[in-house]
Design a protein around this motif. Sequence first.
Motif, PDB file in Angstrom:
ATOM      1  N   ALA A 206      16.696  84.099  71.334  1.00 43.79           N
ATOM      2  CA  ALA A 206      17.440  83.318  70.349  1.00 43.79           C
ATOM      3  C   ALA A 206      18.290  84.274  69.528  1.00 43.79           C
ATOM      4  O   ALA A 206      17.938  85.446  69.346  1.00 43.79           O
ATOM      5  N   ASP A 208      18.943  83.678  66.402  1.00 43.92           N
ATOM      6  CA  ASP A 208      18.430  83.553  65.044  1.00 43.92           C
ATOM      7  C   ASP A 208      16.968  83.997  64.990  1.00 43.92           C
ATOM      8  O   ASP A 208      16.144  83.548  65.783  1.00 43.92           O
ATOM      9  N   GLU A 211      14.320  81.270  64.699  1.00 43.76           N
ATOM     10  CA  GLU A 211      14.023  80.570  65.942  1.00 43.76           C
ATOM     11  C   GLU A 211      13.023  81.347  66.788  1.00 43.76           C
ATOM     12  O   GLU A 211      12.130  80.754  67.405  1.00 43.76           O
ATOM     13  N   ASP A 214       9.570  80.961  65.225  1.00 45.87           N
ATOM     14  CA  ASP A 214       9.031  79.634  65.503  1.00 45.87           C
ATOM     15  C   ASP A 214       8.538  79.526  66.946  1.00 45.87           C
ATOM     16  O   ASP A 214       7.494  78.923  67.211  1.00 45.87           O
TER      17      ASP A 214
END
Length: 270
Positions: A206, A208, A211, A214
Amino acid sequence: MGEAGSDFGGYLIDREVARGGSAVVYQAHHPTEPTRPVALKVLNEVHRTPAWQARLDREFEFASFLNHPHIVRMYRHGRFWLAMQFVDGGRATRLRTLEDRLSALTQIAAALDYAHHRGIVHCDVKPANILLPQDFPRSGAVLTDFGTAHAVVEDVWRRRQHNPEVSLPYTAPEILLGKAPSAATDEYALACTAVELLTGSPPFTADDAAELVDAHLRQLPPPLAGTFGSATRAVDLVVERAMAKFPARRYESCAEFVDELSRAIADPPG
């Protein structure tokens, strides 16, 4: 400083071989041993602080304590530098055959289990920290960079947990939750590394950081769709266990994980 022939820490620099955010690594040699190259790691000017010196000291001390053929050998260190084994074949990502990739993973798993049995968790297992000699597989892969390693007998994690140094694509959920690392933490990172060596990218990608965090906390690793034909589901199950969100659910050792992974690839279901 850094030019061929210049002196640093009593070593003569031959050439620059790598440059990172905090340090430069040179191929160098000691005047008394001109035929034995060393890797000379020198902190950049901006990182010549007590905190970065402590990290360099940690890298030297932990690796020096561990005597294993697949753990980088340390020679000397000083203010803002250390000299270690020169490994001349690049990173593990250059391996082209499945056999060589599994062989390197087996060697690094053995090195990690050895360290764990001596109370040390590496805490930064990733392809960039697995180096290869030119004569691989005869000599085997080498695990490097113990700068963020953790001695499980030390009660220091509580002081570091609010700002742990992590490589997000390979970071176990417990570290992201501020918990202390364990041998299972390295196993999780080794599983992420294995996926990258086998498929070309780590399990979670990812742009980010949130992200990625998570994904490590909540998602199963993506299936290795079609990578190994009929063996793919068996491989997925092995990776899923090694990357279980709860450390206690992972394999008992890194070697067990790699053994199961190799078996799943070699013996697809009938």
